[in-house]
Scaffold this motif. Structure first.
Motif, PDB file in Angstrom:
ATOM      1  N   SER A   1      -1.817  -0.557   1.799  1.00  0.00           N
ATOM      2  CA  SER A   1      -0.897  -0.483   2.934  1.00  0.00           C
ATOM      3  C   SER A   1       0.536  -0.644   2.446  1.00  0.00           C
ATOM      4  N   GLU A   2       1.454  -0.162   3.260  1.00  0.00           N
ATOM      5  CA  GLU A   2       2.866  -0.284   2.940  1.00  0.00           C
ATOM      6  C   GLU A   2       3.277  -1.753   2.919  1.00  0.00           C
ATOM      7  N   GLY A   3       2.669  -2.560   3.786  1.00  0.00           N
ATOM      8  CA  GLY A   3       2.993  -3.982   3.826  1.00  0.00           C
ATOM      9  C   GLY A   3       2.654  -4.683   2.525  1.00  0.00           C
ATOM     10  N   ALA A   4       1.516  -4.348   1.927  1.00  0.00           N
ATOM     11  CA  ALA A   4       1.133  -4.941   0.639  1.00  0.00           C
ATOM     12  C   ALA A   4       2.079  -4.472  -0.459  1.00  0.00           C
ATOM     13  N   ARG A   5       2.405  -3.194  -0.461  1.00  0.00           N
ATOM     14  CA  ARG A   5       3.312  -2.654  -1.481  1.00  0.00           C
ATOM     15  C   ARG A   5       4.676  -3.336  -1.430  1.00  0.00           C
ATOM     16  N   ASP A   6       5.195  -3.534  -0.224  1.00  0.00           N
ATOM     17  CA  ASP A   6       6.559  -4.009  -0.072  1.00  0.00           C
ATOM     18  C   ASP A   6       6.737  -5.474  -0.440  1.00  0.00           C
ATOM     19  N   PHE A   7       5.646  -6.172  -0.717  1.00  0.00           N
ATOM     20  CA  PHE A   7       5.742  -7.542  -1.212  1.00  0.00           C
ATOM     21  C   PHE A   7       6.376  -7.575  -2.601  1.00  0.00           C
ATOM     22  N   PHE A   8       6.189  -6.511  -3.371  1.00  0.00           N
ATOM     23  CA  PHE A   8       6.541  -6.519  -4.780  1.00  0.00           C
ATOM     24  C   PHE A   8       7.951  -5.979  -5.031  1.00  0.00           C
ATOM     25  N   SER A   9       8.416  -6.171  -6.264  1.00  0.00           N
ATOM     26  CA  SER A   9       9.768  -5.781  -6.655  1.00  0.00           C
ATOM     27  C   SER A   9       9.879  -4.264  -6.776  1.00  0.00           C
ATOM     28  N   ASP A  10      11.110  -3.788  -6.833  1.00  0.00           N
ATOM     29  CA  ASP A  10      11.366  -2.346  -6.887  1.00  0.00           C
ATOM     30  C   ASP A  10      10.749  -1.692  -8.118  1.00  0.00           C
ATOM     31  N   ASP A  11      10.731  -2.398  -9.250  1.00  0.00           N
ATOM     32  CA  ASP A  11      10.187  -1.790 -10.460  1.00  0.00           C
ATOM     33  C   ASP A  11       8.686  -1.571 -10.349  1.00  0.00           C
ATOM     34  N   VAL A  12       8.005  -2.441  -9.583  1.00  0.00           N
ATOM     35  CA  VAL A  12       6.575  -2.247  -9.312  1.00  0.00           C
ATOM     36  C   VAL A  12       6.391  -1.108  -8.315  1.00  0.00           C
ATOM     37  N   ILE A  13       7.191  -1.107  -7.255  1.00  0.00           N
ATOM     38  CA  ILE A  13       7.063  -0.089  -6.216  1.00  0.00           C
ATOM     39  C   ILE A  13       7.278   1.318  -6.782  1.00  0.00           C
ATOM     40  N   ARG A  14       8.215   1.442  -7.717  1.00  0.00           N
ATOM     41  CA  ARG A  14       8.536   2.759  -8.264  1.00  0.00           C
ATOM     42  C   ARG A  14       7.347   3.418  -8.970  1.00  0.00           C
ATOM     43  N   LYS A  15       6.462   2.633  -9.536  1.00  0.00           N
ATOM     44  CA  LYS A  15       5.319   3.220 -10.242  1.00  0.00           C
ATOM     45  C   LYS A  15       4.031   3.139  -9.424  1.00  0.00           C
ATOM     46  N   SER A  16       4.161   2.885  -8.118  1.00  0.00           N
ATOM     47  CA  SER A  16       2.986   2.693  -7.261  1.00  0.00           C
ATOM     48  C   SER A  16       2.830   3.826  -6.258  1.00  0.00           C
ATOM     49  N   ILE A  17       1.711   3.801  -5.577  1.00  0.00           N
ATOM     50  CA  ILE A  17       1.425   4.722  -4.483  1.00  0.00           C
ATOM     51  C   ILE A  17       0.609   3.976  -3.430  1.00  0.00           C
ATOM     52  N   VAL A  18       0.766   4.354  -2.167  1.00  0.00           N
ATOM     53  CA  VAL A  18      -0.058   3.807  -1.083  1.00  0.00           C
ATOM     54  C   VAL A  18      -1.140   4.819  -0.747  1.00  0.00           C
ATOM     55  N   ILE A  19      -2.388   4.408  -0.892  1.00  0.00           N
ATOM     56  CA  ILE A  19      -3.522   5.246  -0.502  1.00  0.00           C
ATOM     57  C   ILE A  19      -4.458   4.399   0.351  1.00  0.00           C
ATOM     58  N   HIS A  20      -4.601   4.757   1.594  1.00  0.00           N
ATOM     59  CA  HIS A  20      -5.521   4.035   2.470  1.00  0.00           C
ATOM     60  C   HIS A  20      -6.965   4.289   2.034  1.00  0.00           C
ATOM     61  N   ASN A  21      -7.858   3.478   2.534  1.00  0.00           N
ATOM     62  CA  ASN A  21      -9.281   3.736   2.314  1.00  0.00           C
ATOM     63  C   ASN A  21      -9.714   4.953   3.128  1.00  0.00           C
ATOM     64  N   SER A  22     -10.798   5.541   2.694  1.00  0.00           N
ATOM     65  CA  SER A  22     -11.373   6.662   3.441  1.00  0.00           C
ATOM     66  C   SER A  22     -12.479   6.158   4.364  1.00  0.00           C
ATOM     67  N   VAL A  23     -12.846   7.000   5.309  1.00  0.00           N
ATOM     68  CA  VAL A  23     -13.971   6.688   6.184  1.00  0.00           C
ATOM     69  C   VAL A  23     -14.718   7.977   6.479  1.00  0.00           C
ATOM     70  N   ASN A  24     -16.027   7.891   6.507  1.00  0.00           N
ATOM     71  CA  ASN A  24     -16.843   9.088   6.725  1.00  0.00           C
ATOM     72  C   ASN A  24     -18.061   8.719   7.569  1.00  0.00           C
ATOM     73  N   VAL A  25     -17.981   9.012   8.838  1.00  0.00           N
ATOM     74  CA  VAL A  25     -19.073   8.743   9.776  1.00  0.00           C
ATOM     75  C   VAL A  25     -19.512  10.076  10.380  1.00  0.00           C
ATOM     76  N   PRO A  26     -20.771  10.458  10.284  1.00  0.00           N
ATOM     77  CA  PRO A  26     -21.218  11.738  10.859  1.00  0.00           C
ATOM     78  C   PRO A  26     -21.106  11.736  12.382  1.00  0.00           C
ATOM     79  N   GLN A  27     -20.185  12.520  12.896  1.00  0.00           N
ATOM     80  CA  GLN A  27     -19.892  12.514  14.321  1.00  0.00           C
ATOM     81  C   GLN A  27     -21.064  13.020  15.171  1.00  0.00           C
ATOM     82  N   ASP A  28     -21.828  13.968  14.630  1.00  0.00           N
ATOM     83  CA  ASP A  28     -22.937  14.496  15.414  1.00  0.00           C
ATOM     84  C   ASP A  28     -24.059  13.473  15.573  1.00  0.00           C
TER      85      ASP A  28
END
Length: 361
Positions: free
Chosen positions: A146-173
């Motif tokens: 999450s962006e909230g977790a990322r923003d805890f850290f310093s700029d030098d950490v943020i610059r080499k990071s990425i935010v990727i949420h978890n995935s979810v896969n539930v068969p709708q049918d």
């Protein structure tokens, strides 16, 4: 590329599930993936046959001291990495990420750490926090949920990071939104102070007389079981609150329920909430640190957000969802769009692209 993912497979938790999903999906994208099981191997989640498993979790058997177990894990881990010579190692656990720093970059390749919890948590205020900060600064890449977790850290950490949420896969049918919902309120999670099921039980106690036909069902395991059971008894709710162990067919058990409630004080990215939304359950969540739930829920549109630890606000939101069916069904329908925004292909494509970027640095 050759990728080693590191698993601490203690059970059916979110981190365990996500490291296995990541391993499976990277293998399906043509990467050579080795899953190093470093501590326990109790996860029920399926591992694709394209993923090669190296299980060294038994090295600590017979060792009673924590320091002895850590040392044996370190030795086993170093041996695996020296043999495999990966291009990239992915960690969901700080301990193994720290282990990597005892190896030269030529032997370990690039190292990525994914923060799965709450970086603001008090457990990081002492020595563990110093170890985390030292480790993170030396990682080649960082993935935050999450962006909230990322923003805890310093700029030098943020610059080499990425935010990727978890995935979810539930068969709708297989799990259509039911025309008639069962009078059940659901909570899923370890019985642990972090999950704050005490708050949910107290909120349910406040509304139970207004909704006498409804029951609260809690799925999970953990050290607080006896304490929560006593709380239920003290409130006179023994016939209204039921505890169930974790199970593989959980979706079958909960998708017809009237309401899902996440009561946690903090979460990384709440997988149980994501799955409940994908199932089309009306969902309420606390605004738990560091912001994973808020990144998923737009209050009043696809779910409801209440302040952490506020029993009156939680009871109020539960009352609204149970009494106003038009509102609860609207948010349930909207919640299912998470299957589009957080589908496996989109999110694991991000992982694959980020790995290539890190490798080029």
């Amino acid at each position: 590329m050759k990728i080693v993912t590191v698993g601490y497979l203690h059970g059916a938790g979110g981190a365990e599930r996500q490291i296995i999903l990541l391993s499976n999906q990277l293998a399906l994208r043509g990467h050579e993936v080795v899953l190093c099981v470093l501590a326990e191997n109790k996860s029920p989640y399926p591992i694709d046959n394209k993923v090669r498993i190296v299980d060294v979790s038994d090295v600590e058997n017979g060792t009673k001291s924590s320091i002895g177990k850590i040392y044996k894990r370190l030795v086993a881990f170093r041996k695996v990495i020296k043999q495999e010579r990966p291009d990239v190692i992915i960690h969901y656990n700080l301990q193994s990420a720290y282990f990597c720093l005892t190896l030269s970059s030529k032997k370990r390749g690039k190292v990525i750490y994914s923060e799965r919890g709450d970086p603001y948590d008090a457990e990081y205020s002492g020595l563990l926090g110093k170890i985390r900060d030292y480790t993170i600064k030396r990682m080649d890449g960082l993935v935050f949920q999450s962006e909230g977790a990322r923003d805890f850290f310093s700029d030098d950490v943020i610059r080499k990071s990425i935010v990727i949420h978890n995935s979810v896969n539930v068969p709708q049918d297989k799990y259509p939104i039911p025309k008639i919902r069962e009078k059940r309120i659901i909570n899923v999670g370890r019985f642990h102070p972090q999950k704050n099921q005490k708050l949910l039980i107290n909120a349910f106690s406040k509304i139970s007389k207004s909704f006498p036909d409804y029951v609260l069902e809690m799925y999970g395991d953990g050290d607080l079981y006896d304490e929560l059971k006593k709380q239920v008894g003290d409130l006179g709710l023994d016939e209204k609150v039921f505890f169930h162990p974790s199970r593989k067919d959980l979706w079958d058990c909960i998708y017809k329920a009237s309401l899902f409630v996440l009561s946690s004080d903090f979460e990384g990215m709440p997988n149980a909430l994501m799955e409940a939304m994908a199932l089309g359950l009306p969902c309420i969540s606390t605004d738990c640190r560091p912001g994973g739930a808020r990144s998923l829920i737009q209050d009043g549109v696809n779910g409801m957000i209440v302040p952490v630890g506020n029993v009156d606000e939680l009871a109020k939101a539960m009352t609204l969802c149970l009494s106003k069916k038009d509102i609860s069904e609207k948010i349930a329908k909207n919640a299912r769009t998470i299957m589009e925004t957080h589908c496996e292909k989109a999110l694991f494509d991000k992982w694959s692209d980020y790995l290539k970027l890190v490798l080029l640095r």
